[in-house]
Scaffold this motif. Structure first.
Motif, PDB file in Angstrom:
ATOM      1  N   ASN A  36      -3.351   0.563  -3.426  1.00 55.19           N
ATOM      2  CA  ASN A  36      -3.134  -0.762  -2.844  1.00 55.19           C
ATOM      3  C   ASN A  36      -2.886  -1.750  -3.977  1.00 55.19           C
ATOM      4  O   ASN A  36      -3.657  -1.812  -4.930  1.00 55.19           O
ATOM      5  N   ARG A  61     -14.960   5.464   4.011  1.00 49.21           N
ATOM      6  CA  ARG A  61     -13.827   5.099   3.180  1.00 49.21           C
ATOM      7  C   ARG A  61     -14.377   4.447   1.915  1.00 49.21           C
ATOM      8  O   ARG A  61     -15.207   3.540   1.991  1.00 49.21           O
ATOM      9  N   TYR A  62     -13.940   4.923   0.747  1.00 52.80           N
ATOM     10  CA  TYR A  62     -14.403   4.403  -0.538  1.00 52.80           C
ATOM     11  C   TYR A  62     -13.232   3.724  -1.244  1.00 52.80           C
ATOM     12  O   TYR A  62     -12.157   4.293  -1.350  1.00 52.80           O
ATOM     13  N   THR A  63     -13.480   2.507  -1.735  1.00 57.02           N
ATOM     14  CA  THR A  63     -12.452   1.754  -2.441  1.00 57.02           C
ATOM     15  C   THR A  63     -13.000   1.288  -3.777  1.00 57.02           C
ATOM     16  O   THR A  63     -14.110   0.759  -3.843  1.00 57.02           O
ATOM     17  N   THR A  68     -19.668  -2.363   6.253  1.00 56.25           N
ATOM     18  CA  THR A  68     -19.109  -2.390   4.908  1.00 56.25           C
ATOM     19  C   THR A  68     -20.180  -2.792   3.910  1.00 56.25           C
ATOM     20  O   THR A  68     -20.936  -3.732   4.152  1.00 56.25           O
ATOM     21  N   SER A 123     -11.730  -1.102  -7.046  1.00 57.38           N
ATOM     22  CA  SER A 123     -10.729  -2.078  -7.448  1.00 57.38           C
ATOM     23  C   SER A 123     -10.666  -2.206  -8.967  1.00 57.38           C
ATOM     24  O   SER A 123     -11.641  -1.918  -9.665  1.00 57.38           O
ATOM     25  N   SER A 171       0.841  -1.176   0.000  1.00 56.83           N
ATOM     26  CA  SER A 171       0.000   0.000   0.000  1.00 56.83           C
ATOM     27  C   SER A 171       0.887   1.240   0.000  1.00 56.83           C
ATOM     28  O   SER A 171       1.852   1.321   0.767  1.00 56.83           O
ATOM     29  N   THR A 192      -8.048   3.783  -2.666  1.00 57.20           N
ATOM     30  CA  THR A 192      -8.872   4.049  -1.496  1.00 57.20           C
ATOM     31  C   THR A 192      -8.809   5.528  -1.171  1.00 57.20           C
ATOM     32  O   THR A 192      -7.726   6.103  -1.113  1.00 57.20           O
ATOM     33  N   THR A 193      -9.982   6.137  -0.992  1.00 56.80           N
ATOM     34  CA  THR A 193     -10.047   7.555  -0.626  1.00 56.80           C
ATOM     35  C   THR A 193     -10.882   7.699   0.633  1.00 56.80           C
ATOM     36  O   THR A 193     -11.714   6.854   0.941  1.00 56.80           O
ATOM     37  N   THR A 224     -17.688   0.544   0.228  1.00 56.03           N
ATOM     38  CA  THR A 224     -17.863   1.694   1.096  1.00 56.03           C
ATOM     39  C   THR A 224     -17.869   1.172   2.519  1.00 56.03           C
ATOM     40  O   THR A 224     -18.651   0.282   2.839  1.00 56.03           O
ATOM     41  N   SER A 230      -6.091  -1.307  -6.299  1.00 52.39           N
ATOM     42  CA  SER A 230      -7.260  -0.521  -5.927  1.00 52.39           C
ATOM     43  C   SER A 230      -6.841   0.846  -5.417  1.00 52.39           C
ATOM     44  O   SER A 230      -5.697   1.050  -5.014  1.00 52.39           O
TER      45      SER A 230
END
Length: 66
Positions: free
Chosen positions: A18, A36-38, A60, A40, A8, A27-28, A47, A25
């Motif tokens: 990551n 947290r939003y990811t 999640t 991929s 990461s 992540t923000t 989320t 992916s």
């Protein structure tokens, strides 16, 4: 036990890249008390948000792009 690869990198404040063996992916978010939003490379979107309380609960929600 199999060996795994995962790395990461922080590319900007609040943004992480990551990388693992099969995908990558972005992540923000995830700041103080925020979601947290990811997203991929495989199309998975996640989320997640830490819920208040003494036990460290996390909620999640995951969706897949078809």
């Amino acid at each position: 036990m199999p060996l795994t690869f995962r790395k990461s990198f922080r590319i900007l404040p609040g943004v992480r890249l990551n990388i693992n063996k099969r995908s990558w992916s972005i992540t923000t978010g995830g700041g103080k008390d925020g979601p947290r939003y990811t997203r991929s490379s495989t199309g998975r979107r996640t989320t997640s948000m830490d819920l208040p309380g003494p036990f460290g609960w996390r909620r999640t929600r995951t969706t897949r792009r078809h």
